[in-house]
Design a protein around this motif. Structure first.
Motif, PDB file in Angstrom:
ATOM      1  N   TYR A   1       6.105  -4.477 -17.338  1.00 55.74           N
ATOM      2  CA  TYR A   1       6.286  -3.524 -16.240  1.00 55.74           C
ATOM      3  C   TYR A   1       5.884  -2.093 -16.604  1.00 55.74           C
ATOM      4  N   ALA A   2       5.226  -1.931 -17.737  1.00 48.88           N
ATOM      5  CA  ALA A   2       4.856  -0.584 -18.201  1.00 48.88           C
ATOM      6  C   ALA A   2       4.006   0.167 -17.181  1.00 48.88           C
ATOM      7  N   ASP A   3       3.113  -0.529 -16.491  1.00 53.73           N
ATOM      8  CA  ASP A   3       2.219   0.112 -15.530  1.00 53.73           C
ATOM      9  C   ASP A   3       2.503  -0.332 -14.089  1.00 53.73           C
ATOM     10  N   ALA A   4       3.703  -0.815 -13.851  1.00 50.97           N
ATOM     11  CA  ALA A   4       4.040  -1.316 -12.506  1.00 50.97           C
ATOM     12  C   ALA A   4       4.008  -0.184 -11.487  1.00 50.97           C
ATOM     13  N   ALA A   5       3.499  -0.499 -10.311  1.00 48.02           N
ATOM     14  CA  ALA A   5       3.432   0.482  -9.226  1.00 48.02           C
ATOM     15  C   ALA A   5       4.839   0.799  -8.720  1.00 48.02           C
ATOM     16  N   ILE A   6       5.008   2.025  -8.258  1.00 47.61           N
ATOM     17  CA  ILE A   6       6.288   2.475  -7.713  1.00 47.61           C
ATOM     18  C   ILE A   6       6.485   1.809  -6.343  1.00 47.61           C
ATOM     19  N   PRO A   7       7.644   1.201  -6.113  1.00 45.06           N
ATOM     20  CA  PRO A   7       7.881   0.585  -4.806  1.00 45.06           C
ATOM     21  C   PRO A   7       8.182   1.633  -3.735  1.00 45.06           C
ATOM     22  N   ASN A   8       8.021   1.246  -2.473  1.00 42.99           N
ATOM     23  CA  ASN A   8       8.399   2.107  -1.350  1.00 42.99           C
ATOM     24  C   ASN A   8       9.874   1.951  -1.019  1.00 42.99           C
ATOM     25  N   LEU A   9      10.436   0.815  -1.405  1.00 36.46           N
ATOM     26  CA  LEU A   9      11.824   0.495  -1.101  1.00 36.46           C
ATOM     27  C   LEU A   9      12.332  -0.469  -2.165  1.00 36.46           C
ATOM     28  N   ILE A  10      13.597  -0.278  -2.557  1.00 37.98           N
ATOM     29  CA  ILE A  10      14.227  -1.181  -3.520  1.00 37.98           C
ATOM     30  C   ILE A  10      15.428  -1.822  -2.843  1.00 37.98           C
ATOM     31  N   LEU A  11      15.511  -3.135  -2.977  1.00 36.29           N
ATOM     32  CA  LEU A  11      16.618  -3.905  -2.412  1.00 36.29           C
ATOM     33  C   LEU A  11      17.332  -4.598  -3.577  1.00 36.29           C
ATOM     34  N   VAL A  12      18.613  -4.290  -3.749  1.00 37.65           N
ATOM     35  CA  VAL A  12      19.369  -4.779  -4.905  1.00 37.65           C
ATOM     36  C   VAL A  12      20.554  -5.623  -4.448  1.00 37.65           C
ATOM     37  N   ASP A  13      20.698  -6.790  -5.062  1.00 40.25           N
ATOM     38  CA  ASP A  13      21.897  -7.597  -4.867  1.00 40.25           C
ATOM     39  C   ASP A  13      22.967  -7.055  -5.816  1.00 40.25           C
TER      40      ASP A  13
ATOM     41  N   ILE B   1      14.831  -3.723   7.867  1.00 45.74           N
ATOM     42  CA  ILE B   1      13.909  -3.174   6.863  1.00 45.74           C
ATOM     43  C   ILE B   1      12.674  -2.578   7.522  1.00 45.74           C
ATOM     44  N   LYS B   2      12.167  -3.208   8.563  1.00 49.32           N
ATOM     45  CA  LYS B   2      11.014  -2.657   9.291  1.00 49.32           C
ATOM     46  C   LYS B   2      11.362  -1.272   9.851  1.00 49.32           C
ATOM     47  N   ASP B   3      12.528  -1.137  10.455  1.00 48.38           N
ATOM     48  CA  ASP B   3      12.956   0.156  11.000  1.00 48.38           C
ATOM     49  C   ASP B   3      13.117   1.199   9.898  1.00 48.38           C
ATOM     50  N   LEU B   4      13.683   0.789   8.769  1.00 47.89           N
ATOM     51  CA  LEU B   4      13.859   1.710   7.650  1.00 47.89           C
ATOM     52  C   LEU B   4      12.506   2.185   7.116  1.00 47.89           C
ATOM     53  N   LEU B   5      11.560   1.271   6.980  1.00 49.83           N
ATOM     54  CA  LEU B   5      10.223   1.651   6.499  1.00 49.83           C
ATOM     55  C   LEU B   5       9.524   2.586   7.483  1.00 49.83           C
ATOM     56  N   ALA B   6       9.710   2.359   8.789  1.00 49.64           N
ATOM     57  CA  ALA B   6       9.115   3.247   9.795  1.00 49.64           C
ATOM     58  C   ALA B   6       9.705   4.647   9.678  1.00 49.64           C
ATOM     59  N   CYS B   7      11.003   4.739   9.466  1.00 58.79           N
ATOM     60  CA  CYS B   7      11.641   6.052   9.289  1.00 58.79           C
ATOM     61  C   CYS B   7      11.111   6.742   8.040  1.00 58.79           C
ATOM     62  N   LEU B   8      10.901   5.980   6.984  1.00 59.63           N
ATOM     63  CA  LEU B   8      10.366   6.556   5.748  1.00 59.63           C
ATOM     64  C   LEU B   8       8.956   7.099   5.951  1.00 59.63           C
ATOM     65  N   ARG B   9       8.119   6.344   6.685  1.00 65.67           N
ATOM     66  CA  ARG B   9       6.759   6.824   6.951  1.00 65.67           C
ATOM     67  C   ARG B   9       6.782   8.113   7.769  1.00 65.67           C
ATOM     68  N   GLU B  10       7.676   8.183   8.749  1.00 63.75           N
ATOM     69  CA  GLU B  10       7.800   9.411   9.551  1.00 63.75           C
ATOM     70  C   GLU B  10       8.235  10.582   8.684  1.00 63.75           C
ATOM     71  N   LEU B  11       9.204  10.347   7.812  1.00 65.68           N
ATOM     72  CA  LEU B  11       9.684  11.402   6.922  1.00 65.68           C
ATOM     73  C   LEU B  11       8.577  11.867   5.989  1.00 65.68           C
TER      74      LEU B  11
END
Length: 160
Positions: free
Chosen positions: A57-69, A135-145
């Motif tokens: 994971y040294a060069d792993a891309a940064i995620p737009n959203l993290i979901l943790v159990d 999650i779709k709604d959350l991602l849309a809010c993030l894009r607007e922000l």
């Protein structure tokens, strides 16, 4: 019809030890017609390696959203959340927690850890599919922000 060049792909990091839940999440997101890449980490050890950018994971891309159990093997969700919040490269990434727990203690703790959203894992398939819409709604809010923040940083780009 959506223009593929206009709708960006969301990279969603899922830290979850139940493969069935990840499968259902993938289905729920596909039902929302989202363009996404699901990066699945199976346990807390893998999550810590990703967060610390170690090994594979040294060069792993940064995620737009993290979901943790919250209930993971090797390390707890709380351990993972604390590590995420201490990682400067993940500082701006929103984090959601999903869990079968409905504990008020969990919800209070997560608020203290800066969790954007707490999602209770549903029991039924129909309710599980609703997670895709959340999650779709959350991602849309993030894009607007993000668009608003870009416009504030570069006000001359709007005129023209």
């Amino acid at each position: 019809m959506k223009n593929a060049s206009v709708v960006p792909t969301a990279r969603i990091l899922v830290i979850e030890d139940n493969a069935s839940d990840v499968f259902l999440l993938d289905r729920a997101l596909n039902m929302q017609d989202l363009r996404f890449e699901l990066v699945h980490l199976l346990n807390g050890g893998e999550a810590l390696a990703f967060i610390r950018r170690q090994g594979a994971y040294a060069d792993a891309a940064i995620p737009n959203l993290i979901l943790v159990d919250l209930n993971l093997s090797k390390y707890t969700g709380e351990d993972i959340l604390r590590e995420i919040r201490s990682a400067s490269h993940l500082g701006g990434v929103p984090v959601c927690v999903w869990s079968s727990s409905r504990s008020r203690r969990d919800e209070a703790l997560l608020k203290d850890l800066g969790v954007s959203r707490f999602i209770t894992k549903p029991c039924g398939l129909d309710q599980f599919m609703e997670i895709g819409m959340i999650i779709k709604d959350l991602l849309a809010c993030l894009r607007e922000l993000e668009a608003t923040m870009r416009a504030r940083r570069h006000p001359d780009a709007r005129s023209g």
